[in-house]
Design an enzyme around this catalytic site. Structure first.
Site, PDB file in Angstrom:
ATOM      1  N   GLY A  11       0.973  -1.324   0.116  1.00 29.08           N
ATOM      2  CA  GLY A  11       0.023  -0.020   0.069  1.00 29.08           C
ATOM      3  C   GLY A  11       0.868   1.150  -0.034  1.00 29.08           C
ATOM      4  O   GLY A  11       0.211   2.387   0.057  1.00 29.08           O
ATOM      5  N   ASN A  43       5.545   7.704  13.053  1.00 28.55           N
ATOM      6  CA  ASN A  43       5.045   5.903  13.700  1.00 28.55           C
ATOM      7  C   ASN A  43       5.559   5.721  14.915  1.00 28.55           C
ATOM      8  O   ASN A  43       5.225   4.652  15.243  1.00 28.55           O
ATOM      9  CB  ASN A  43       5.275   5.018  12.359  1.00 28.55           C
ATOM     10  CG  ASN A  43       4.645   5.760  11.265  1.00 28.55           C
ATOM     11  OD1 ASN A  43       5.595   5.808  10.257  1.00 28.55           O
ATOM     12  ND2 ASN A  43       3.606   5.907  10.995  1.00 28.55           N
ATOM     13  N   HIS A  51       7.692  -6.037   9.554  1.00 27.13           N
ATOM     14  CA  HIS A  51       8.869  -5.582   9.721  1.00 27.13           C
ATOM     15  C   HIS A  51       8.696  -4.328  10.742  1.00 27.13           C
ATOM     16  O   HIS A  51       9.536  -3.947  11.323  1.00 27.13           O
ATOM     17  CB  HIS A  51       9.630  -5.106   8.413  1.00 27.13           C
ATOM     18  CG  HIS A  51       8.997  -4.013   7.830  1.00 27.13           C
ATOM     19  ND1 HIS A  51       7.601  -4.016   7.195  1.00 27.13           N
ATOM     20  CD2 HIS A  51       9.281  -2.790   7.580  1.00 27.13           C
ATOM     21  CE1 HIS A  51       7.300  -3.030   6.576  1.00 27.13           C
ATOM     22  NE2 HIS A  51       8.356  -2.104   6.827  1.00 27.13           N
ATOM     23  N   GLU A  63      -0.783   3.191  14.209  1.00 30.68           N
ATOM     24  CA  GLU A  63       0.223   3.684  13.475  1.00 30.68           C
ATOM     25  C   GLU A  63       0.916   4.901  13.959  1.00 30.68           C
ATOM     26  O   GLU A  63       1.760   5.755  13.460  1.00 30.68           O
ATOM     27  CB  GLU A  63       0.083   3.661  11.953  1.00 30.68           C
ATOM     28  CG  GLU A  63      -0.341   2.302  11.317  1.00 30.68           C
ATOM     29  CD  GLU A  63       0.916   1.567  10.956  1.00 30.68           C
ATOM     30  OE1 GLU A  63       1.965   2.111  10.468  1.00 30.68           O
ATOM     31  OE2 GLU A  63       0.723   0.240  10.892  1.00 30.68           O
ATOM     32  N   HIS A 118      -0.974   6.265   5.407  1.00 29.98           N
ATOM     33  CA  HIS A 118      -0.879   7.001   6.692  1.00 29.98           C
ATOM     34  C   HIS A 118      -1.809   8.270   6.120  1.00 29.98           C
ATOM     35  O   HIS A 118      -1.470   8.681   5.084  1.00 29.98           O
ATOM     36  CB  HIS A 118       0.304   7.390   7.490  1.00 29.98           C
ATOM     37  CG  HIS A 118       1.172   5.960   7.777  1.00 29.98           C
ATOM     38  ND1 HIS A 118       2.446   6.132   7.745  1.00 29.98           N
ATOM     39  CD2 HIS A 118       0.657   4.905   8.557  1.00 29.98           C
ATOM     40  CE1 HIS A 118       2.955   5.059   7.996  1.00 29.98           C
ATOM     41  NE2 HIS A 118       1.710   4.295   8.694  1.00 29.98           N
ATOM     42  N   ASP A 135      -0.798  11.223   7.091  1.00 29.28           N
ATOM     43  CA  ASP A 135       0.165  12.230   6.958  1.00 29.28           C
ATOM     44  C   ASP A 135       0.633  12.198   5.370  1.00 29.28           C
ATOM     45  O   ASP A 135       1.488  12.968   5.006  1.00 29.28           O
ATOM     46  CB  ASP A 135       1.103  12.242   8.118  1.00 29.28           C
ATOM     47  CG  ASP A 135       2.293  11.069   7.739  1.00 29.28           C
ATOM     48  OD1 ASP A 135       2.091  10.287   6.859  1.00 29.28           O
ATOM     49  OD2 ASP A 135       3.092  11.007   8.748  1.00 29.28           O
ATOM     50  N   CYS A 159       7.227  12.194   8.016  1.00 27.40           N
ATOM     51  CA  CYS A 159       7.598  10.791   8.705  1.00 27.40           C
ATOM     52  C   CYS A 159       8.482  10.944   9.472  1.00 27.40           C
ATOM     53  O   CYS A 159       8.516  10.106  10.462  1.00 27.40           O
ATOM     54  CB  CYS A 159       7.576   9.995   7.313  1.00 27.40           C
ATOM     55  SG  CYS A 159       6.418  10.129   6.330  1.00 27.40           S
TER      56      CYS A 159
HETATM   57  O1  SUG Z   1       5.593   2.117   7.098  1.00 26.74           O
HETATM   58  N1  SUG Z   1       8.163   2.272   4.767  1.00 26.74           N
HETATM   59  C1  SUG Z   1       7.218   3.011   5.797  1.00 26.74           C
HETATM   60  C2  SUG Z   1       7.057   4.358   5.416  1.00 26.74           C
HETATM   61  C3  SUG Z   1       6.561   5.329   6.741  1.00 26.74           C
HETATM   62  C4  SUG Z   1       6.304   6.649   6.454  1.00 26.74           C
HETATM   63  N2  SUG Z   1       5.650   7.209   7.725  1.00 26.74           N
HETATM   64  C5  SUG Z   1       4.657   8.018   7.682  1.00 26.74           C
HETATM   65  N3  SUG Z   1       3.962   8.212   6.659  1.00 26.74           N
HETATM   66  N4  SUG Z   1       4.347   8.669   8.659  1.00 26.74           N
HETATM   67  C6  SUG Z   1       5.949   2.422   6.203  1.00 26.74           C
HETATM   68  O2  SUG Z   1       5.372   2.282   4.938  1.00 26.74           O
HETATM   69  C7  SUG Z   1       9.463   0.430   3.546  1.00 26.74           C
HETATM   70  C8  SUG Z   1      10.268  -0.445   4.056  1.00 26.74           C
HETATM   71  C9  SUG Z   1      10.901  -1.303   3.047  1.00 26.74           C
HETATM   72  O3  SUG Z   1      10.095  -1.613   2.047  1.00 26.74           O
HETATM   73  O4  SUG Z   1      12.028  -1.762   3.028  1.00 26.74           O
HETATM   74  C10 SUG Z   1       8.420   1.296   4.915  1.00 26.74           C
HETATM   75  O5  SUG Z   1       8.540   0.545   5.782  1.00 26.74           O
END
Ligand code: SUG
Length: 440
Positions: free
Chosen positions: A24, A110, A137, A174, A244, A246, A366
């Site tokens: 997503g 997050n 993860h 989140e 998210h 944001d 983020c």
């Molecule tokens: O949760 N990306 C994070 C990005 C988070 C961004 N945060 C905010 N919008 N506040 C996530 O989707 C990608 C990791 C990877 O694919 O290696 C990742 O976890």
């Protein structure tokens, strides 16, 4: 007593890589298996902090989670020495190796949801680490994040760090990426605007709706939030890649800057009138005609940091936007029009380069957790985590000494990377006087 907003950025850890782990999240999928540049990534994050410090804003930072998290591999049945576990996981289940190596704790928005003392019933600043249970993860972050928050906010007279919510689908959380504290000024009580993606167990969207109403309600309850409002994200936004809120909205003080497609329209009308009764609320809505949802999401326009003036006055606001907004014609033209329009409070835009994080779907907003703090509360924050120019220099020296220039996903299989990462984090903990924060 004066209150100030302070931004705490997540330091980008030495194992920053592109593993395509976040369903997503369009940027994560697009860059999956690309080579990453960990040193460049961490230095970009430090330079963003320096930009804010130089403008006169209060800035702090968080330790990265320790990676690889071998306690998770052990829990999943791997045995032997650390190197043996890495070797076995690389052969038998490389996706689990990516999971325990992810540097995703960099996205401090997050890390937790925060309720400032002005807004909580017991007059303490409350933090609840996000359980992040939608992605494997990220679901492993919260035990370490709780320890890190307790290290930085280590004074129980002022701060209450809770444990993450019960990790079950109904309570998917989140953190502050789905929460905005709004208010007339920083000196008076405000409203916690909690944005959620779903109110039932079932996922009705194509991409996962990561935040539930029940989780948001539980946090408002345990923080003793005096004024809480709950607003649903539109499914159109989630399915266009706004995993998210944001990614499509950012608020601060009296201002809420958001895309026309961010929220469920009928709810939005009622919530906005309630906000307007409580403060001089200023809604800055960007229509799809001005900026399409696709452009908003690829440029991360709404993942800009929306800041008050450095002295904390909220009459004028400023954006710290990713350079991707300058590179997108429609978005750049929109921003030029926006700052020329004096009927709204946003007066300037500063562009920052955080491309390494952006390529995993993490923009300027983020990378930070906002905390509204009084002078006394700021004095109670562990001073080693306050970003002065000197501290930022020490951090960039540390990065330059320890980080690899490049990291390909296949490099995770080499136990040497684990040794390098633990050495780097041991030195960091030493530098910051917080050895207890890590358990390798
Ligand atoms: O949760 N990306 C994070 C990005 C988070 C961004 N945060 C905010 N919008 N506040 C996530 O989707 C990608 C990791 C990877 O694919 O290696 C990742 O976890």
């Amino acid at each position: 007593m004066t209150f100030h907003e302070m931004n705490f950025d997540g330091l980008i850890g030495p194992t920053h890589n592109y593993s395509g782990l976040a369903v997503g999240n369009l940027a994560s999928a697009k860059n999956a298996k690309n080579t990453s540049f960990p040193k460049e990534a961490a230095l970009q994050g430090i330079e963003k902090m320096r930009t804010l410090v130089r403008k006169g804003y209060k800035q702090g930072f968080f330790l990265p989670n320790a990676r690889p998290d071998l306690s998770v591999l052990r829990n999943l049945g791997f045995t032997g020495t650390n190197s043996q576990m890495i070797n076995k996981a690389a052969k038998q289940a490389p996706e689990l190796l990516s999971m325990v190596y992810s540097a995703s704790s960099m996205w401090a928005a997050n890390a937790a949801t925060v309720t400032p003392s002005l807004d909580s019933r017991d007059g303490k600043v409350h933090f609840t680490p996000a359980n992040l249970l939608t992605t494997a993860h990220r679901a492993i972050e919260h035990p370490q994040t709780e320890r890190i928050l307790k290290t930085v906010f280590n004074n129980s007279k002022y701060f209450k760090v809770h444990s993450a919510l019960y990790s079950q689908n109904e309570f998917a959380d989140e953190g502050a990426a789905n929460h905005t504290r709004l208010g007339g000024t920083y000196q008076e009580p405000g409203v916690g605007l909690f944005v959620y993606g779903r109110s039932s167990q079932a996922n009705l969207t194509r991409f996962p709706a990561r935040q539930t109403l029940k989780a948001s309600q539980a946090i408002a309850r345990s923080h003793g939030t005096r004024e809480a409002l709950f607003l649903q994200q539109s499914s159109v936004a989630i399915d266009a890649g706004a995993f998210h809120n944001d990614v499509v909205a950012v608020g601060n003080g009296p201002a809420l800057f958001f895309h026309e497609d961010a929220f469920v329209a009928e709810q939005q009308t009622a919530i906005f009138s309630s906000l307007a009764e409580q403060m001089p609320f200023k809604a800055i809505c960007v229509s799809r005609d001005e900026v399409s949802l696709a452009d908003a999401i690829s440029s991360y326009l709404f993942n800009s940091q929306l800041l008050a003036n450095p002295d904390g006055s909220t009459g004028e606001m400023h954006l710290i936007a990713p350079t991707e907004c300058r590179d997108n014609k429609a978005v750049f033209a929109y921003l030029e029009r926006l700052i020329a329009d004096t009927t709204q409070p946003i007066r300037s835009v500063t562009y920052v380069d955080v491309r390494q994080s952006m390529s995993n779907g993490g923009g300027p907003a983020c990378l930070r957790l906002r905390v509204l703090l009084s002078d006394d509360e700021i004095a109670a924050v562990n001073p080693n985590f306050i970003a002065t120019e000197e501290q930022l220099n020490a951090l960039s020296d540390w990065v330059n000494q320890h980080y690899r220039d490049e990291l390909a996903p296949a490099d995770l299989a080499d136990p040497e990377l684990m040794i390098e990462s633990y050495d780097a984090l041991t030195d960091l903990a030493d530098l910051l006087g917080c050895e207890a924060a890590y358990k390798f």
